[in-house]
Design a protein around this motif. Structure first.
Motif, PDB file in Angstrom:
ATOM      1  N   LEU A 154       0.874  -1.176   0.000  1.00  0.00           N
ATOM      2  CA  LEU A 154       0.000   0.000   0.000  1.00  0.00           C
ATOM      3  C   LEU A 154       0.906   1.219   0.000  1.00  0.00           C
ATOM      4  N   LEU A 155       0.890   1.969  -1.081  1.00  0.00           N
ATOM      5  CA  LEU A 155       1.823   3.082  -1.297  1.00  0.00           C
ATOM      6  C   LEU A 155       1.066   4.382  -1.438  1.00  0.00           C
ATOM      7  N   GLY A 156       1.542   5.406  -0.752  1.00  0.00           N
ATOM      8  CA  GLY A 156       0.926   6.719  -0.900  1.00  0.00           C
ATOM      9  C   GLY A 156       1.495   7.697   0.106  1.00  0.00           C
ATOM     10  N   PRO A 157       1.164   8.982  -0.040  1.00  0.00           N
ATOM     11  CA  PRO A 157       1.658   9.998   0.879  1.00  0.00           C
ATOM     12  C   PRO A 157       0.989   9.896   2.238  1.00  0.00           C
ATOM     13  N   SER A 158       1.514  10.624   3.199  1.00  0.00           N
ATOM     14  CA  SER A 158       0.919  10.652   4.537  1.00  0.00           C
ATOM     15  C   SER A 158      -0.532  11.114   4.443  1.00  0.00           C
ATOM     16  N   ASP A 169       7.496   5.338   0.462  1.00  0.00           N
ATOM     17  CA  ASP A 169       8.737   5.346  -0.306  1.00  0.00           C
ATOM     18  C   ASP A 169       8.541   4.556  -1.606  1.00  0.00           C
ATOM     19  N   GLN A 170       8.576   5.263  -2.739  1.00  0.00           N
ATOM     20  CA  GLN A 170       8.327   4.616  -4.023  1.00  0.00           C
ATOM     21  C   GLN A 170       9.376   3.557  -4.341  1.00  0.00           C
ATOM     22  N   GLU A 171      10.643   3.834  -4.013  1.00  0.00           N
ATOM     23  CA  GLU A 171      11.698   2.874  -4.316  1.00  0.00           C
ATOM     24  C   GLU A 171      11.494   1.571  -3.558  1.00  0.00           C
ATOM     25  N   GLU A 172      11.117   1.667  -2.275  1.00  0.00           N
ATOM     26  CA  GLU A 172      10.814   0.458  -1.509  1.00  0.00           C
ATOM     27  C   GLU A 172       9.727  -0.356  -2.190  1.00  0.00           C
ATOM     28  N   ALA A 173       8.671   0.327  -2.600  1.00  0.00           N
ATOM     29  CA  ALA A 173       7.541  -0.377  -3.220  1.00  0.00           C
ATOM     30  C   ALA A 173       7.954  -1.050  -4.519  1.00  0.00           C
ATOM     31  N   LEU A 174       8.685  -0.343  -5.357  1.00  0.00           N
ATOM     32  CA  LEU A 174       9.100  -0.898  -6.639  1.00  0.00           C
ATOM     33  C   LEU A 174      10.077  -2.048  -6.460  1.00  0.00           C
ATOM     34  N   THR A 175      10.925  -1.981  -5.425  1.00  0.00           N
ATOM     35  CA  THR A 175      11.966  -2.978  -5.218  1.00  0.00           C
ATOM     36  C   THR A 175      11.408  -4.312  -4.753  1.00  0.00           C
ATOM     37  N   MET A 176      10.425  -4.289  -3.858  1.00  0.00           N
ATOM     38  CA  MET A 176      10.024  -5.509  -3.162  1.00  0.00           C
ATOM     39  C   MET A 176       8.719  -6.123  -3.627  1.00  0.00           C
ATOM     40  N   SER A 177       7.836  -5.355  -4.208  1.00  0.00           N
ATOM     41  CA  SER A 177       6.438  -5.770  -4.335  1.00  0.00           C
ATOM     42  C   SER A 177       6.182  -6.696  -5.513  1.00  0.00           C
ATOM     43  N   ASP A 178       5.237  -7.623  -5.325  1.00  0.00           N
ATOM     44  CA  ASP A 178       4.625  -8.330  -6.446  1.00  0.00           C
ATOM     45  C   ASP A 178       3.591  -7.426  -7.103  1.00  0.00           C
ATOM     46  N   ARG A 179       2.796  -6.741  -6.276  1.00  0.00           N
ATOM     47  CA  ARG A 179       1.851  -5.740  -6.773  1.00  0.00           C
ATOM     48  C   ARG A 179       1.815  -4.565  -5.802  1.00  0.00           C
ATOM     49  N   ILE A 180       1.380  -3.427  -6.336  1.00  0.00           N
ATOM     50  CA  ILE A 180       1.310  -2.180  -5.570  1.00  0.00           C
ATOM     51  C   ILE A 180      -0.078  -1.581  -5.735  1.00  0.00           C
ATOM     52  N   ALA A 181      -0.631  -1.064  -4.633  1.00  0.00           N
ATOM     53  CA  ALA A 181      -1.850  -0.242  -4.699  1.00  0.00           C
ATOM     54  C   ALA A 181      -1.446   1.185  -4.344  1.00  0.00           C
ATOM     55  N   VAL A 182      -1.595   2.087  -5.294  1.00  0.00           N
ATOM     56  CA  VAL A 182      -1.274   3.501  -5.048  1.00  0.00           C
ATOM     57  C   VAL A 182      -2.519   4.181  -4.504  1.00  0.00           C
ATOM     58  N   MET A 183      -2.370   4.844  -3.341  1.00  0.00           N
ATOM     59  CA  MET A 183      -3.504   5.450  -2.662  1.00  0.00           C
ATOM     60  C   MET A 183      -3.345   6.963  -2.556  1.00  0.00           C
ATOM     61  N   ALA A 184      -4.479   7.653  -2.518  1.00  0.00           N
ATOM     62  CA  ALA A 184      -4.513   9.093  -2.268  1.00  0.00           C
ATOM     63  C   ALA A 184      -5.896   9.455  -1.769  1.00  0.00           C
ATOM     64  N   THR A 185      -5.955  10.327  -0.791  1.00  0.00           N
ATOM     65  CA  THR A 185      -7.208  10.863  -0.234  1.00  0.00           C
ATOM     66  C   THR A 185      -8.243   9.771   0.027  1.00  0.00           C
ATOM     67  N   GLY A 186      -7.795   8.670   0.625  1.00  0.00           N
ATOM     68  CA  GLY A 186      -8.716   7.616   1.029  1.00  0.00           C
ATOM     69  C   GLY A 186      -9.182   6.694  -0.071  1.00  0.00           C
ATOM     70  N   GLU A 187      -8.579   6.773  -1.253  1.00  0.00           N
ATOM     71  CA  GLU A 187      -8.978   5.929  -2.377  1.00  0.00           C
ATOM     72  C   GLU A 187      -7.781   5.176  -2.937  1.00  0.00           C
ATOM     73  N   ILE A 188      -8.051   4.043  -3.562  1.00  0.00           N
ATOM     74  CA  ILE A 188      -7.029   3.334  -4.328  1.00  0.00           C
ATOM     75  C   ILE A 188      -7.156   3.772  -5.779  1.00  0.00           C
ATOM     76  N   LEU A 189      -6.102   4.399  -6.301  1.00  0.00           N
ATOM     77  CA  LEU A 189      -6.144   4.953  -7.649  1.00  0.00           C
ATOM     78  C   LEU A 189      -5.746   3.939  -8.714  1.00  0.00           C
ATOM     79  N   GLN A 190      -4.811   3.045  -8.381  1.00  0.00           N
ATOM     80  CA  GLN A 190      -4.357   2.069  -9.356  1.00  0.00           C
ATOM     81  C   GLN A 190      -3.700   0.910  -8.637  1.00  0.00           C
ATOM     82  N   VAL A 191      -3.937  -0.307  -9.131  1.00  0.00           N
ATOM     83  CA  VAL A 191      -3.300  -1.516  -8.618  1.00  0.00           C
ATOM     84  C   VAL A 191      -2.603  -2.196  -9.789  1.00  0.00           C
TER      85      VAL A 191
END
Length: 367
Positions: A49-53, A208-230
């Motif tokens: 689960l990736l996104g800003p604070s 941290d985008q680099e952490e997510a890209l380095t380790m993940s099988d899949r990523i969910a990018v989140m913003a303002t309480g929503e999942i924008l892309q998986v």
């Protein structure tokens, strides 16, 4: 513990959030942390689960753990709804940012603690602790107190303690944030190794985008309480569907252009300088009009200003060297600045240059 033999990202669902909303407070003072979120996390995958604070990623993690209850919707684990179960009865464990180790206990005692609370037999506990110590490469420090360990060593103990009961899901709430850069990179590799060797579903929270890209099988990018892309790291990086996703993940050029028409599933766009190009379209239905297109700096090609193949021309504003390549900042004629990443710079500030924006790397974005 045996090496897993299945393929990560298999179709079987391990965690499902179905139309989950979480609101803190009531009425006008209420804050919606999650807004109608649905996502499926597969068995044996490393899901981030990736996104800003403030985007809702930690709230979703806490709902899975049982530390919070959804205001609407439901959470399922391995096909069963778990909303009625308290945290200690859910087959999940959590590794927190501060690790929460017992400083008066040894490494081995910390790892054994959860198993003892479950009433496991002494012999079974001893065997499990030995396997966990081997898994995290801490055998020689088994009798050392955790307040005598480095930050990286403490994290390994926290991971071993969380993995010892062999939960179905391991939740990790920004566990690398307190480590220095070099150790953080080392632990990224270690976390992925642990997930591969145990076969446990990992749900990892980070900004941290680099952490997510380095380790993940899949990523969910989140913003303002929503999942924008998986998607997979490559999907998210190379084919961002939303402007926020494109801008949040890595370096990117975003150009405001006109979409003239749709041709065979691709968008014909008019670039600065008047040239036309064919760009990939997101899944959402698009209509002609003003849109944004994105292209990564490493996909922008540099040419001479008179090269007939160029898409546009401009003036080099500055060249930034960072070891393996140069970032060449160019102000396009009658257009915005653009950055190209190249092994060698074609000139310096004030020189003219041409750029090529290859069709296969242009992506139309949804705002």
């Amino acid at each position: 513990m045996q090496q897993r033999t299945d393929t990560p990202g298999a179709d079987r669902a391990m965690v499902q959030a179905e139309r989950v909303t979480k609101t803190f407070g009531r009425g006008a003072d209420g804050v919606t942390a999650l807004d109608d979120v649905s996502v499926t996390i597969r068995e044996n995958e490393f899901f981030t689960l990736l996104g800003p604070s403030g985007c809702g990623k930690t709230t979703l993690l806490r709902l899975i753990a049982g530390f919070e209850l959804p205001s609407a919707g439901r959470i399922l684990l391995d096909g069963a709804e778990i909303g009625h179960l308290p945290p200690y009865r859910r087959p999940v464990n959590t590794v927190f940012q501060n690790y929460a180790l017992f400083p008066h206990m040894t490494v081995a005692q910390n790892i054994a603690f959860g198993l003892e609370m479950q009433g496991k037999p002494t012999a079974e506990i001893g065997g499990t602790v030995a396997r966990m110590l081997d898994l995290v490469k801490m055998e020689r420090l088994a009798d050392r107190r955790t307040d005598q360990l480095s930050g990286g060593q403490q994290q390994r103990v926290a991971l071993a303690r969380a993995l010892a009961p062999h939960p179905k899901v391991l939740l990790l709430d920004e566990p690398l944030s307190a480590l220095d850069l070099k150790l953080r990179k080392e632990m990224q590799i270690e976390l992925k190794r642990l997930q591969n060797e145990t076969g446990i579903t990992f749900v990892f929270v980070t900004h941290d985008q680099e952490e997510a890209l380095t380790m993940s099988d899949r990523i969910a990018v989140m913003a303002t309480g929503e999942i924008l892309q998986v998607g997979t790291p490559k999907d998210i990086y190379n084919h961002p569907a939303r402007r926020f996703v494109a801008d949040f993940i890595g370096d990117i050029n975003i150009l405001d252009v006109d979409l003239d028409k749709i041709d065979e599933g691709r968008g014909v766009v008019r670039l600065p300088g008047g040239a036309t190009a064919s760009a990939a379209l997101p899944e959402a239905e698009m209509r002609p009009g003003a849109v944004s297109v994105a292209i990564r700096p490493e996909n922008v090609l540099l040419t001479g200003p008179e090269d007939g193949a160029r898409t546009a021309t401009g003036e080099i504003e500055r060249v930034v060297y960072f070891g393996s390549a140069h970032n060449v900042h160019i102000r396009l004629d009658d257009g915005p600045p653009i950055v190209a990443r190249a092994p060698h710079a074609p000139g310096g500030a004030g020189d003219r240059a041409g750029v090529i924006l290859p069709d296969e790397h242009l992506q139309v974005l949804v705002d």
